[in-house]
Design a protein around this motif. Structure first.
Motif, PDB file in Angstrom:
ATOM      1  N   UNK A 130      40.859  36.347  19.121  1.00  0.00           N
ATOM      2  CA  UNK A 130      39.247  36.659  18.990  1.00  0.00           C
ATOM      3  C   UNK A 130      39.340  37.940  18.270  1.00  0.00           C
ATOM      4  N   UNK A 131      38.801  38.188  17.139  1.00  0.00           N
ATOM      5  CA  UNK A 131      38.410  39.320  16.379  1.00  0.00           C
ATOM      6  C   UNK A 131      39.280  39.205  15.067  1.00  0.00           C
ATOM      7  N   UNK A 132      38.627  39.664  14.229  1.00  0.00           N
ATOM      8  CA  UNK A 132      39.273  39.788  12.764  1.00  0.00           C
ATOM      9  C   UNK A 132      39.349  41.099  12.007  1.00  0.00           C
ATOM     10  N   UNK A 133      39.652  42.080  12.938  1.00  0.00           N
ATOM     11  CA  UNK A 133      40.050  43.468  12.538  1.00  0.00           C
ATOM     12  C   UNK A 133      41.473  43.608  12.251  1.00  0.00           C
ATOM     13  N   UNK A 134      41.858  44.886  12.422  1.00  0.00           N
ATOM     14  CA  UNK A 134      43.421  45.321  12.108  1.00  0.00           C
ATOM     15  C   UNK A 134      44.190  44.519  13.182  1.00  0.00           C
ATOM     16  N   UNK A 135      43.787  44.591  14.495  1.00  0.00           N
ATOM     17  CA  UNK A 135      44.612  44.207  15.516  1.00  0.00           C
ATOM     18  C   UNK A 135      44.640  42.969  15.651  1.00  0.00           C
ATOM     19  N   UNK A 136      43.585  42.114  15.590  1.00  0.00           N
ATOM     20  CA  UNK A 136      43.409  40.743  15.424  1.00  0.00           C
ATOM     21  C   UNK A 136      44.075  40.023  14.202  1.00  0.00           C
ATOM     22  N   UNK A 137      44.086  40.675  13.133  1.00  0.00           N
ATOM     23  CA  UNK A 137      44.758  39.982  11.996  1.00  0.00           C
ATOM     24  C   UNK A 137      46.208  40.022  12.041  1.00  0.00           C
ATOM     25  N   UNK A 138      46.657  41.343  12.612  1.00  0.00           N
ATOM     26  CA  UNK A 138      47.965  41.587  12.819  1.00  0.00           C
ATOM     27  C   UNK A 138      48.776  40.578  13.918  1.00  0.00           C
ATOM     28  N   UNK A 139      47.807  40.262  14.922  1.00  0.00           N
ATOM     29  CA  UNK A 139      48.100  39.162  15.718  1.00  0.00           C
ATOM     30  C   UNK A 139      48.738  38.162  15.141  1.00  0.00           C
ATOM     31  N   UNK A 140      47.478  37.567  14.562  1.00  0.00           N
ATOM     32  CA  UNK A 140      47.728  36.256  14.169  1.00  0.00           C
ATOM     33  C   UNK A 140      48.747  36.206  12.924  1.00  0.00           C
ATOM     34  N   UNK A 141      49.113  37.382  12.183  1.00  0.00           N
ATOM     35  CA  UNK A 141      50.110  37.364  11.046  1.00  0.00           C
ATOM     36  C   UNK A 141      51.388  37.093  12.015  1.00  0.00           C
ATOM     37  N   UNK A 196      40.783  41.097  20.628  1.00  0.00           N
ATOM     38  CA  UNK A 196      40.912  42.067  19.449  1.00  0.00           C
ATOM     39  C   UNK A 196      39.451  42.223  18.942  1.00  0.00           C
ATOM     40  N   UNK A 197      38.433  42.500  19.657  1.00  0.00           N
ATOM     41  CA  UNK A 197      37.199  42.148  19.318  1.00  0.00           C
ATOM     42  C   UNK A 197      36.631  43.696  18.862  1.00  0.00           C
ATOM     43  N   UNK A 198      37.367  44.706  18.990  1.00  0.00           N
ATOM     44  CA  UNK A 198      37.114  46.069  18.320  1.00  0.00           C
ATOM     45  C   UNK A 198      36.175  47.057  19.441  1.00  0.00           C
ATOM     46  N   UNK A 199      36.077  46.720  20.533  1.00  0.00           N
ATOM     47  CA  UNK A 199      35.580  47.761  21.537  1.00  0.00           C
ATOM     48  C   UNK A 199      34.054  47.397  21.605  1.00  0.00           C
ATOM     49  N   UNK A 200      33.265  48.683  22.183  1.00  0.00           N
ATOM     50  CA  UNK A 200      31.998  48.473  22.267  1.00  0.00           C
ATOM     51  C   UNK A 200      31.191  49.466  21.615  1.00  0.00           C
ATOM     52  N   UNK A 201      31.503  49.860  20.537  1.00  0.00           N
ATOM     53  CA  UNK A 201      30.839  50.827  19.728  1.00  0.00           C
ATOM     54  C   UNK A 201      29.207  50.662  19.589  1.00  0.00           C
ATOM     55  N   UNK A 247      29.400  47.045  12.979  1.00  0.00           N
ATOM     56  CA  UNK A 247      28.424  46.518  13.738  1.00  0.00           C
ATOM     57  C   UNK A 247      28.527  45.414  14.689  1.00  0.00           C
ATOM     58  N   UNK A 248      29.601  44.673  14.225  1.00  0.00           N
ATOM     59  CA  UNK A 248      30.127  43.607  15.258  1.00  0.00           C
ATOM     60  C   UNK A 248      30.633  43.973  16.534  1.00  0.00           C
ATOM     61  N   UNK A 249      31.000  45.205  16.652  1.00  0.00           N
ATOM     62  CA  UNK A 249      31.760  45.601  17.879  1.00  0.00           C
ATOM     63  C   UNK A 249      30.915  45.962  19.064  1.00  0.00           C
ATOM     64  N   UNK A 257      44.070  46.652  20.138  1.00  0.00           N
ATOM     65  CA  UNK A 257      43.070  47.350  19.333  1.00  0.00           C
ATOM     66  C   UNK A 257      42.081  47.937  20.207  1.00  0.00           C
ATOM     67  N   UNK A 258      40.984  48.361  19.924  1.00  0.00           N
ATOM     68  CA  UNK A 258      39.983  48.965  20.703  1.00  0.00           C
ATOM     69  C   UNK A 258      39.513  48.440  21.846  1.00  0.00           C
ATOM     70  N   UNK A 259      40.056  46.876  22.220  1.00  0.00           N
ATOM     71  CA  UNK A 259      39.665  46.268  23.363  1.00  0.00           C
ATOM     72  C   UNK A 259      40.696  46.894  24.525  1.00  0.00           C
TER      73      UNK A 259
END
Length: 559
Positions: free
Chosen positions: A11-22, A266-271, A293-295, A522-524
């Motif tokens: 869950x999450x398409x940032x650097x952490x999520x894409x790395x986990x998926x890869x 890996x949703x990017x935290x709560x910014x 903005x989606x974080x 990631x930020x989560x």
């Protein structure tokens, strides 16, 4: 309701999520990637894209030997708490393996920086180069239709209507006729960009964070993984205390996903989550988020609903900070400019508080600068310079050599005055204090020694200063009218507080027991740096490492 079954749900398409998926795809697992927004990349896509990974083989091959023991000593001096020590050791031990793994199995390839210093060279074990690496530039045309799904850098961080530039491009662009090499570099950039704009909305020569995300996405697509965008994850599922999937909506339809090996958050935290910001950030009304903005804290919300703990122990700061100036765009949307490295360390700039007094070494790291702002109640702070500085170095959104200053002055982003006293009046700053501060600073500039804050004495200061200026690359007079100022506020560029995890990124309950099948990175994930900022890339480096560790653990676990 549609039902899907995969080995791993990310869950999450940032650097952490894409790395986990890869990593999951490389390990032969079936994986589903769900991103809430319409584009992939998260905060990292518009960042410098630097990863801090000591002891890498990439650095060793470049002649930048960096034994891990030096990094251990440095982190021990930087982080004065045992909280997170086990995770830091796992990071140090695993980091080099992760970079080698990605280089062997994908197009995610990094190049070390020969000079990109750790932020506090007063501490034993600090390094000048080798620990900071960046993804090699990438040709965005290789993404095909997926190029449109790649989150672009901030518009005002690009030039010429969409040309992305790296730190190495700045000097040639500012002084193209300084050498034949510089001119050749600039002409090649311009020719490539002109061709790109015939068929693309922006340049396809991708650098820094955009290159990192593009390499991850390209590698995923080569392995048959197509990340979903526009996905709203409603809730996690549990069976026998273990997380086994989630309910989500995509394309207007509700879907139930069963994940045999677990879920990675890996949703990017709560910014951009007002409730979390109010709870955890100081003066939340006076801060500006640089995060995507989606974080909005989705990872924390989903995890807490199944009994997860939030890790607030030992964090010196809840976020990773940078000073931010803000200009209202023509469309009414704010343009936030992070003052990372381009202006603060240069000779001829000071930062002052409402008394007109300096309160910090202006060349220190962006994180340290904001901590000093908060400690001195200097919110906002004001960056002061003169006409010569503005022409040579620029200031925030005002680029070097800019001749159309009127729009910036009229909308209040840039303050301009014929005298320091008049500038102080515009800012609401004590005029006598500002005049005395500038006079004292100018005496320091003449000798090259900052007797108050030591600007120019550290490797980081000098790295971001002007090597052609002497005797101190970070000190210069403020004397040529008119005088200028830009105001800055604290801006969060990443989160330190996050979910409590173990060294394999398994999410923990308040009693310290792992929630089987649930991982966070990631930020989560609560930062292993505990709110300290040792060097460039200390958010993205751990994001890669713990995404790898999470998937490797899940792959080894029984279904």
């Amino acid at each position: 309701m549609d039902t899907d079954e995969v080995d791993l749900l990310v869950i999450g398409g940032g650097v952490a999520g894409l790395t986990a998926a890869l990593v999951a795809a490389i390990e032969g697992l079936s994986v589903m990637v769900c991103e809430k927004t319409g584009q992939l990349g998260g905060t990292a896509a518009s960042s410098a894209g630097t990863v801090w990974v000591p002891g890498s083989s990439q650095s060793q091959r470049a002649g930048l030997a960096d034994p891990l023991e030096g990094a251990r000593r440095y982190l021990a001096a930087e982080i004065d708490t045992d909280s997170g020590a086990e995770l830091r050791e796992a990071f140090l031990a695993t980091g080099p393996r992760v970079l080698d793994y990605l280089e062997r199995h994908s197009d995610v390839v990094f190049a070390p920086a020969a000079r990109h210093p750790d932020y506090h060279d007063r501490h034993a074990g600090a390094a000048i180069g080798g620990r900071a690496l960046v993804a090699r530039p990438f040709d965005g045309r290789l993404l095909g239709a997926d190029f449109a799904r790649l989150r672009p850098p901030m518009r005002h961080m690009m030039v010429l209507g969409g040309l992305s530039v790296s730190k190495d491009d700045v000097a040639p662009l500012l002084r193209p006729f300084a050498s034949w090499r510089a001119l050749r570099h600039v002409l090649a950039l311009l020719a490539r960009h002109a061709r790109d704009r015939l068929s693309h909305p922006r340049g396809t020569r991708l650098v820094m964070g955009n290159a990192l995300i593009a390499r991850l996405l390209h590698s995923l697509r080569q392995r048959g993984v197509d990340p979903l965008t526009g996905v709203d994850v409603r809730a996690l599922h549990q069976e026998g205390g273990a997380v086994t999937g989630a309910t989500l909506t995509h394309g207007g339809r509700e879907r139930r996903v069963r994940a045999r090996l677990g879920v990675v958050l890996a949703c990017g935290g709560f910014g951009h989550a007002p409730d979390w910001r109010q709870r955890l950030l100081p003066q939340p009304a006076h801060t500006h988020s640089l995060m995507a903005e989606g974080n909005t804290g989705d990872g924390l919300r989903l995890a807490q609903a199944v009994g997860a703990a939030v890790d607030e122990a030992g964090h010196r700061a809840p976020a990773f900070w940078a000073p931010v100036s803000v200009r209202q765009g023509a469309d009414g949307a704010p343009q936030r400019f992070p003052h990372f490295a381009l202006d603060r360390a240069k000779p001829g700039l000071i930062a002052v508080d409402a008394r007109g007094r300096r309160f910090v070494n202006e060349g220190d790291s962006y994180h340290d600068f904001v901590l000093a702002m908060q400690g001195a109640s200097a919110v906002p702070a004001h960056l002061i310079c003169d006409a010569r500085f503005l022409r040579r170095y620029g200031l925030g959104l005002v680029r070097p050599g800019a001749w159309r200053l009127g729009p910036f002055v009229r909308d209040g982003y840039l303050r301009r005055a014929p005298t320091l006293a008049a500038l102080a009046a515009q800012l609401g700053v004590d005029a006598e204090g500002l005049q005395a501060t500038v006079a004292r600073h100018n005496r320091f500039a003449a000798t090259g020694v900052d007797g108050d804050f030591g600007k120019g004495t550290s490797e980081l200061n000098r790295f971001n200063g002007d090597p052609d200026h002497g005797p101190n690359p970070c000190l210069g007079p403020i004397a040529t009218a008119p005088f200028y100022a830009v105001s800055v506020w604290p801006g969060d560029a990443g989160m330190s507080v996050g979910l409590s995890t173990d060294a394999d990124a398994r999410v923990l309950r308040p009693d310290g027991q792992a929630i089987n099948g649930l991982y966070a990175c990631g930020a989560d994930m609560g930062s292993i740096m505990r709110g300290r900022y040792p060097g460039p890339g200390v958010t993205l480096g751990p994001a890669l490492v713990f995404a790898w560790r999470a998937v490797r653990h899940a792959a080894a676990a029984p279904a």
